[in-house]
Design an enzyme around this catalytic site. Structure first.
Site, PDB file in Angstrom:
ATOM      1  N   ILE A   1       0.830  -1.140   0.222  1.00  0.00           N
ATOM      2  CA  ILE A   1      -0.053   0.018  -0.085  1.00  0.00           C
ATOM      3  C   ILE A   1       0.952   1.218  -0.028  1.00  0.00           C
ATOM      4  O   ILE A   1       0.662   2.157  -0.749  1.00  0.00           O
ATOM      5  CB  ILE A   1      -1.037  -0.082   1.260  1.00  0.00           C
ATOM      6  CG1 ILE A   1      -1.881  -1.320   1.266  1.00  0.00           C
ATOM      7  CG2 ILE A   1      -1.648   1.238   1.245  1.00  0.00           C
ATOM      8  CD1 ILE A   1      -2.540  -1.261   2.356  1.00  0.00           C
TER       9      ILE A   1
ATOM     10  N   TYR B   1      -2.924  -9.813  15.828  1.00  0.00           N
ATOM     11  CA  TYR B   1      -2.893  -8.737  15.126  1.00  0.00           C
ATOM     12  C   TYR B   1      -3.841  -7.655  15.193  1.00  0.00           C
ATOM     13  O   TYR B   1      -3.432  -6.438  15.361  1.00  0.00           O
ATOM     14  CB  TYR B   1      -2.813  -9.407  13.526  1.00  0.00           C
ATOM     15  CG  TYR B   1      -3.267  -8.311  12.239  1.00  0.00           C
ATOM     16  CD1 TYR B   1      -1.863  -7.560  11.948  1.00  0.00           C
ATOM     17  CD2 TYR B   1      -4.285  -8.103  11.850  1.00  0.00           C
ATOM     18  CE1 TYR B   1      -1.898  -6.630  10.833  1.00  0.00           C
ATOM     19  CE2 TYR B   1      -4.380  -7.117  10.841  1.00  0.00           C
ATOM     20  CZ  TYR B   1      -3.099  -6.445   9.960  1.00  0.00           C
ATOM     21  OH  TYR B   1      -3.302  -5.528   9.525  1.00  0.00           O
TER      22      TYR B   1
ATOM     23  N   LYS C   1      -3.527  -3.754  16.293  1.00  0.00           N
ATOM     24  CA  LYS C   1      -3.914  -2.642  15.709  1.00  0.00           C
ATOM     25  C   LYS C   1      -5.234  -1.791  16.421  1.00  0.00           C
ATOM     26  O   LYS C   1      -5.138  -0.607  16.636  1.00  0.00           O
ATOM     27  CB  LYS C   1      -4.898  -3.212  14.458  1.00  0.00           C
ATOM     28  CG  LYS C   1      -3.993  -3.661  13.340  1.00  0.00           C
ATOM     29  CD  LYS C   1      -3.224  -2.629  12.626  1.00  0.00           C
ATOM     30  CE  LYS C   1      -2.255  -3.041  11.493  1.00  0.00           C
ATOM     31  NZ  LYS C   1      -1.607  -1.928  11.112  1.00  0.00           N
TER      32      LYS C   1
ATOM     33  N   VAL D   1      -4.894 -14.044   0.442  1.00  0.00           N
ATOM     34  CA  VAL D   1      -5.069 -15.324  -0.334  1.00  0.00           C
ATOM     35  C   VAL D   1      -4.879 -15.473  -1.824  1.00  0.00           C
ATOM     36  O   VAL D   1      -4.373 -16.366  -2.293  1.00  0.00           O
ATOM     37  CB  VAL D   1      -6.796 -15.357  -0.133  1.00  0.00           C
ATOM     38  CG1 VAL D   1      -7.641 -14.422  -0.613  1.00  0.00           C
ATOM     39  CG2 VAL D   1      -7.357 -16.629  -0.612  1.00  0.00           C
TER      40      VAL D   1
HETATM   41  N1  NAD Z   1      -3.098  -5.167   2.702  1.00  0.00           N
HETATM   42  C1  NAD Z   1      -3.807  -5.290   3.331  1.00  0.00           C
HETATM   43  O1  NAD Z   1      -5.064  -5.969   2.913  1.00  0.00           O
HETATM   44  C2  NAD Z   1      -4.371  -4.524   4.691  1.00  0.00           C
HETATM   45  C3  NAD Z   1      -5.569  -4.586   5.239  1.00  0.00           C
HETATM   46  C4  NAD Z   1      -5.866  -3.864   6.564  1.00  0.00           C
HETATM   47  C5  NAD Z   1      -4.461  -3.183   7.086  1.00  0.00           C
HETATM   48  N2  NAD Z   1      -3.416  -3.068   6.497  1.00  0.00           N
HETATM   49  C6  NAD Z   1      -2.158  -2.203   7.079  1.00  0.00           C
HETATM   50  O2  NAD Z   1      -1.867  -1.498   5.795  1.00  0.00           O
HETATM   51  C7  NAD Z   1      -0.378  -1.096   6.452  1.00  0.00           C
HETATM   52  C8  NAD Z   1       0.349  -1.578   5.067  1.00  0.00           C
HETATM   53  O3  NAD Z   1      -0.098  -3.071   4.569  1.00  0.00           O
HETATM   54  P1  NAD Z   1       0.644  -3.764   3.371  1.00  0.00           P
HETATM   55  O4  NAD Z   1      -0.151  -4.746   2.872  1.00  0.00           O
HETATM   56  O5  NAD Z   1       1.184  -2.665   2.394  1.00  0.00           O
HETATM   57  O6  NAD Z   1       1.937  -4.524   4.181  1.00  0.00           O
HETATM   58  P2  NAD Z   1       3.596  -4.461   3.502  1.00  0.00           P
HETATM   59  O7  NAD Z   1       3.937  -5.741   4.422  1.00  0.00           O
HETATM   60  O8  NAD Z   1       3.619  -4.619   1.972  1.00  0.00           O
HETATM   61  O9  NAD Z   1       4.256  -3.190   3.999  1.00  0.00           O
HETATM   62  C9  NAD Z   1       4.552  -2.898   5.180  1.00  0.00           C
HETATM   63  C10 NAD Z   1       5.877  -2.141   5.334  1.00  0.00           C
HETATM   64  O10 NAD Z   1       6.322  -1.957   6.522  1.00  0.00           O
HETATM   65  C11 NAD Z   1       7.780  -2.054   6.655  1.00  0.00           C
HETATM   66  N3  NAD Z   1       8.037  -2.332   8.112  1.00  0.00           N
HETATM   67  C12 NAD Z   1       7.647  -3.687   8.889  1.00  0.00           C
HETATM   68  N4  NAD Z   1       8.172  -3.167   9.958  1.00  0.00           N
HETATM   69  C13 NAD Z   1       9.071  -2.155  10.246  1.00  0.00           C
HETATM   70  C14 NAD Z   1       9.914  -1.681  11.147  1.00  0.00           C
HETATM   71  N5  NAD Z   1       9.897  -2.074  12.297  1.00  0.00           N
HETATM   72  N6  NAD Z   1      10.362  -0.379  10.817  1.00  0.00           N
HETATM   73  C15 NAD Z   1      10.192   0.009   9.180  1.00  0.00           C
HETATM   74  N7  NAD Z   1       9.477  -0.635   8.463  1.00  0.00           N
HETATM   75  C16 NAD Z   1       8.899  -1.627   8.854  1.00  0.00           C
HETATM   76  C17 NAD Z   1       7.868  -3.426   5.515  1.00  0.00           C
HETATM   77  O11 NAD Z   1       9.464  -3.503   5.206  1.00  0.00           O
HETATM   78  C18 NAD Z   1       7.056  -3.018   4.503  1.00  0.00           C
HETATM   79  O12 NAD Z   1       7.620  -2.298   3.448  1.00  0.00           O
HETATM   80  C19 NAD Z   1      -0.207  -2.202   7.424  1.00  0.00           C
HETATM   81  O13 NAD Z   1      -0.114  -1.379   8.537  1.00  0.00           O
HETATM   82  C20 NAD Z   1      -1.053  -3.156   7.479  1.00  0.00           C
HETATM   83  O14 NAD Z   1      -1.337  -3.988   8.686  1.00  0.00           O
HETATM   84  C21 NAD Z   1      -3.366  -3.677   5.374  1.00  0.00           C
END
Ligand code: NAD
Length: 326
Positions: free
Chosen positions: A16, A145, A149, A184
């Site tokens: 994202i 998780y 959140k 998924v």
């Molecule tokens: N993708 C979804 O369906 C979804 C749904 C609900 C919420 N979210 C939330 O949206 C956000 C982004 O999700 P995403 O799908 O892009 O995940 P993603 O894993 O692709 O991105 C997360 C990013 O955070 C970085 N990261 C993790 N821990 C870190 C740390 N300690 N220090 C610095 N960087 C760190 C990772 O390297 C990665 O680039 C997250 O908070 C996730 O929980 C995502």
């Protein structure tokens, strides 16, 4: 657009985050990214890397906290988004999702950040009693998780009230699109890549959830941010679709995108057919509030979002018979 220049995106090399960064750069903002590249990939930023400042650092223990100096808004997306591993590895989720959020909030307070946008999740509701689920539904997560959140959301709201930082909590449904590396669709495609003859599916296939395409997600995120900056205060919005789709239907769409014809093996982890303990069986968020207050609405359905994603990920990951994607 609003009159703000310096923005920080944590987790900007993630799925994202990379789309958000691209949009912010396109709109002329000065963007700083902090990402430890644990699940992030610099390749996702290849279109904008020469127009942003990228800091590889870990938010659990930042080596350069001064990076927050002069930042107007933090989009806090860095997290471990793997719901499934939070069942067996709760500490990872506490560290990556709660400790990181606390550190981001503390540095925001210290360096006078004015606005925070926090990427939360539909999982905070757990097994919701009301569907579509509104924002004022009780918060009863069934995964660590989701609990991480929820804890982070409460911390963000408290910093907003106590220190006057504007805050938007966005409870995302399942977000899908190109560059996705979890969830998924990705799991199914990677299994098909390994063994095109058989496909193991987690759960009994009746799980039914709402999916939102990445471009719709970025639109919602930016509109909600603009709303909070303009009006000030703390806001919580569901960000999802008006409809949902079953895992069985997703399996058919993914198989079609691959062009294979595998034997399907459903593998329920619980007597009621969940994919793993902590898997929410039915998720559909009410999006009335964000439509009414912010004026955002999704442009495509859950099915359309899944179809587009399955097709583009099959190509990206090199899965499938030649011609299956045409
Ligand atoms: N993708 C979804 O369906 C979804 C749904 C609900 C919420 N979210 C939330 O949206 C956000 C982004 O999700 P995403 O799908 O892009 O995940 P993603 O894993 O692709 O991105 C997360 C990013 O955070 C970085 N990261 C993790 N821990 C870190 C740390 N300690 N220090 C610095 N960087 C760190 C990772 O390297 C990665 O680039 C997250 O908070 C996730 O929980 C995502």
């Amino acid at each position: 657009m609003i009159n703000i220049t310096k923005l920080l995106v944590t987790g900007g090399a993630g799925f994202i985050g990379s789309f958000l960064v691209e949009r912010l750069v396109e709109e002329g903002f000065d963007v700083l990214i902090i990402d430890n590249l644990s699940s992030g990939e610099l390749n996702r930023l290849r279109n904008v890397i020469d127009r942003v400042k990228f800091i590889k650092d870990d938010l659990k223990n930042l080596s350069d906290p001064g990076a927050f100096r002069g930042v107007d808004t933090v989009f806090h997306l860095a997290a471990n988004p793997e719901v499934r591993i939070s069942v067996t590895e709760p500490r990872i989720h506490f560290d990556e999702n709660v400790v990181t959020t606390f550190n981001v909030l503390e540095l925001s307070r210290k360096y006078g950040v004015k606005n925070i946008v926090y990427a939360s999740s539909s999982t905070v509701y757990g097994d919701a009693k009301i569907i579509p689920t509104p924002e004022d539904h009780p918060i009863q997560p069934i995964s660590v998780y989701g609990a991480a959140k929820a804890a982070s959301e409460i911390m963000c709201g408290t910093y907003a009230r106590l220190y006057g930082i504007n805050c938007v909590v966005l409870r995302y449904a399942n977000i899908v699109g190109p560059r996705l590396r979890h969830g998924v669709i990705y799991d199914l495609l990677m299994k098909l890549k390994k063994n095109p003859g058989e496909l193991e599916v987690l759960g009994d296939g009746t799980q039914e959830k709402s999916y939102l395409y990445i471009t719709d997600t970025i639109d919602a995120t930016l509109k909600a941010w603009e709303y909070a900056v303009k009006n000030g205060g703390a806001y919580t919005y569901n960000v999802g679709n008006r409809d949902s789709i079953s895992v069985r239907d997703i399996v058919s769409i993914v198989i079609k995108a691959s062009g294979f014809n595998p034997r399907i093996k459903y593998k329920p982890a619980t007597p009621d057919g969940r994919g793993w303990p902590g898997d929410v069986k039915r998720m559909l968020l009410s999006i009335d509030k964000i439509i009414r207050e912010v004026g955002w609405r999704p442009s495509m359905s859950s099915r359309e979002a899944i179809e587009l994603t399955a097709k583009s990920l099959a190509e990206e990951l090199g899965v499938g018979n030649e011609g299956a994607h045409s």
